[in-house]
Design a protein around this motif. Structure first.
Motif, PDB file in Angstrom:
ATOM      1  N   HIS A 120       0.848  -1.205   0.000  1.00 47.62           N
ATOM      2  CA  HIS A 120       0.000   0.000   0.000  1.00 47.62           C
ATOM      3  C   HIS A 120       0.871   1.238   0.000  1.00 47.62           C
ATOM      4  O   HIS A 120       1.926   1.295   0.636  1.00 47.62           O
ATOM      5  CB  HIS A 120      -0.964  -0.015   1.191  1.00 47.62           C
ATOM      6  N   LYS A 174      -5.277   1.470   2.365  1.00 48.88           N
ATOM      7  CA  LYS A 174      -5.066   0.543   3.475  1.00 48.88           C
ATOM      8  C   LYS A 174      -5.553   1.175   4.774  1.00 48.88           C
ATOM      9  O   LYS A 174      -6.105   0.503   5.646  1.00 48.88           O
ATOM     10  CB  LYS A 174      -3.584   0.183   3.555  1.00 48.88           C
ATOM     11  N   GLU A 175      -5.328   2.494   4.899  1.00 49.14           N
ATOM     12  CA  GLU A 175      -5.746   3.202   6.110  1.00 49.14           C
ATOM     13  C   GLU A 175      -7.255   3.439   6.154  1.00 49.14           C
ATOM     14  O   GLU A 175      -7.755   3.987   7.137  1.00 49.14           O
ATOM     15  CB  GLU A 175      -5.004   4.544   6.208  1.00 49.14           C
ATOM     16  N   GLN A 178      -8.615  -1.118   4.574  1.00 48.73           N
ATOM     17  CA  GLN A 178      -8.070  -1.969   3.510  1.00 48.73           C
ATOM     18  C   GLN A 178      -8.992  -2.006   2.283  1.00 48.73           C
ATOM     19  O   GLN A 178      -9.166  -3.034   1.628  1.00 48.73           O
ATOM     20  CB  GLN A 178      -7.814  -3.376   4.050  1.00 48.73           C
ATOM     21  N   ALA A 181      -7.383  -3.285  -1.086  1.00 46.89           N
ATOM     22  CA  ALA A 181      -7.306  -4.746  -1.185  1.00 46.89           C
ATOM     23  C   ALA A 181      -8.681  -5.346  -1.421  1.00 46.89           C
ATOM     24  O   ALA A 181      -8.839  -6.308  -2.185  1.00 46.89           O
ATOM     25  CB  ALA A 181      -6.679  -5.322   0.077  1.00 46.89           C
ATOM     26  N   ASN A 212       2.550  -9.634   0.487  1.00 49.41           N
ATOM     27  CA  ASN A 212       2.302  -8.251   0.898  1.00 49.41           C
ATOM     28  C   ASN A 212       3.547  -7.669   1.546  1.00 49.41           C
ATOM     29  O   ASN A 212       4.158  -8.279   2.425  1.00 49.41           O
ATOM     30  CB  ASN A 212       1.127  -8.204   1.887  1.00 49.41           C
ATOM     31  N   ASP A 214       4.777  -4.658   3.729  1.00 47.15           N
ATOM     32  CA  ASP A 214       4.208  -3.624   4.597  1.00 47.15           C
ATOM     33  C   ASP A 214       5.206  -3.260   5.692  1.00 47.15           C
ATOM     34  O   ASP A 214       5.375  -3.982   6.659  1.00 47.15           O
ATOM     35  CB  ASP A 214       2.900  -4.118   5.228  1.00 47.15           C
ATOM     36  N   SER A 277      -3.489  -5.893   8.082  1.00 49.95           N
ATOM     37  CA  SER A 277      -2.783  -5.563   6.854  1.00 49.95           C
ATOM     38  C   SER A 277      -3.520  -6.170   5.662  1.00 49.95           C
ATOM     39  O   SER A 277      -4.437  -6.983   5.824  1.00 49.95           O
ATOM     40  CB  SER A 277      -1.335  -6.046   6.905  1.00 49.95           C
ATOM     41  N   ASP A 278      -3.107  -5.771   4.456  1.00 53.99           N
ATOM     42  CA  ASP A 278      -3.916  -6.010   3.268  1.00 53.99           C
ATOM     43  C   ASP A 278      -4.062  -7.473   2.867  1.00 53.99           C
ATOM     44  O   ASP A 278      -4.993  -7.816   2.123  1.00 53.99           O
ATOM     45  CB  ASP A 278      -3.344  -5.216   2.091  1.00 53.99           C
TER      46      ASP A 278
END
Length: 330
Positions: A120, A174-175, A178, A181, A212, A214, A277-278
């Motif tokens: 992301h 993502k913030e 997500q 995604a 992913n 991150d 997370s994504d």
């Protein structure tokens, strides 16, 4: 043959493995991709992503739009192809329009399997007049994505053929739960994500792995105190190809300390792997997924998560290992 051509052949191929009936077989070494991985490029890309003119890349802002366009230009330069006829794939969020940036590197004429590598690019932006650069979160992962694109393009220049197609995605939002995604999964689930070579939909059961990236640039949360050369890989033990990562780390003499949980905590491992997370979106739909990270630090979501806070030598080593891992998985 020119001297330049001879040099190219020398560096793209090992010595012949076998000679039968005057036919020579060659193995193309992934070491060739190393020439595309330069620390100065990593620094420059992180600096661009975290520049105040991009405003912290919050979803729905002008800075995020400019970043998406810039990423699409980098994908084009790396020789990728747009999916479904477009680099930018828009979707609605509570903050306005989000944009995923997608590129494709064909593994063969008609690949039956695909690997998705994603990171992301969005961050908090400007809140209450305070600028959040988002260097580790996640300019570091986005830069790693761009470096991997360049490295795989170098392998294609050496005529390396992979059995899987490679899909590279810079995710937005993502913030925002997500949302990027989620929209990527929607395109796959609705058969709207098209292979640019065959024109066929990329189906969920053809995706063998999602990777992913991150937060990859910090050394502030080492596995072992005083040992900044480390990398965390969160995955299912059965389908994350952990042995491949360990093997490449050793045989390539990269020497990172590897962790396969979140600092020994089952609860935090599940939190970061399955919820925040994504890769969560794909795990929920039964797609094998891996998360690479250097962990949460006290800089994350702070104004001092800036370009100067990253360790670029270690970030380069992490990208190097992830490339060799993917070269084997593909």
């Amino acid at each position: 043959m020119t001297k330049l051509a001879k040099i190219f052949i020398f560096f793209c191929f090992f010595l012949p493995l076998t000679v039968q009936a005057q036919k020579v077989r060659y193995s193309i070494s992934p070491i060739n991709a190393e020439s595309a991985l330069k620390e100065e490029n990593i620094r420059a890309q992180v600096a661009w992503l975290t520049h105040p003119e991009n405003g912290g890349r919050a979803t729905g802002t002008e800075g995020a739009r400019n970043t998406a366009v810039w990423l699409s230009e980098r994908f084009r330069e790396a020789g990728l192809e747009p999916l479904s006829g477009a680099w930018l794939h828009g979707f609605n969020t509570s903050a306005g329009m989000g944009r995923n940036v997608m590129g494709f590197l064909s593994g063969s004429a008609l690949p039956s399997r695909y690997v998705i590598v994603m990171a992301h690019y969005d961050n908090l932006g400007i809140l209450g007049g305070t600028f959040y650069p988002g260097a580790d979160a996640n300019a570091s992962g986005t830069t790693a994505l761009l470096q991997l694109a360049a490295m795989f393009q170098q392998m294609r220049a050496c005529r390396k053929v992979y059995s899987s197609g490679l899909i590279l995605v810079a995710l937005d939002a993502k913030e925002k739960n997500q949302a990027g995604a989620e929209d990527l999964w929607r395109l796959i689930d609705q058969h709207k994500l098209l292979d640019p070579v065959s024109g066929n939909p990329i189906l969920a059961d053809q995706i063998s792995l999602v990777v992913n990236l991150d937060q990859l640039g910090a050394t502030l949360s080492p596995i072992t105190k005083g040992h900044p050369d480390y990398l965390l890989m969160l995955s299912e033990a059965a389908n994350g190809h952990r042995a491949t990562l360990e093997s490449e780390n050793t045989t390539r003499h990269i020497g990172l300390e590897l962790g396969f949980d979140y600092y020994g905590s089952k609860d935090f491992t599940n939190l970061f792997y399955r919820r925040v997370s994504d890769q969560r979106v794909f795990l929920e739909h039964g797609i094998p997924a891996v998360m690479f990270t250097s962990g949460i630090t006290f800089n994350n979501n702070k104004p001092h998560d800036d370009a100067a806070s990253l360790d670029y030598g270690i970030l380069r080593k992490r990208i190097q290992l992830i490339f060799y891992y993917l070269d084997r998985v593909l």
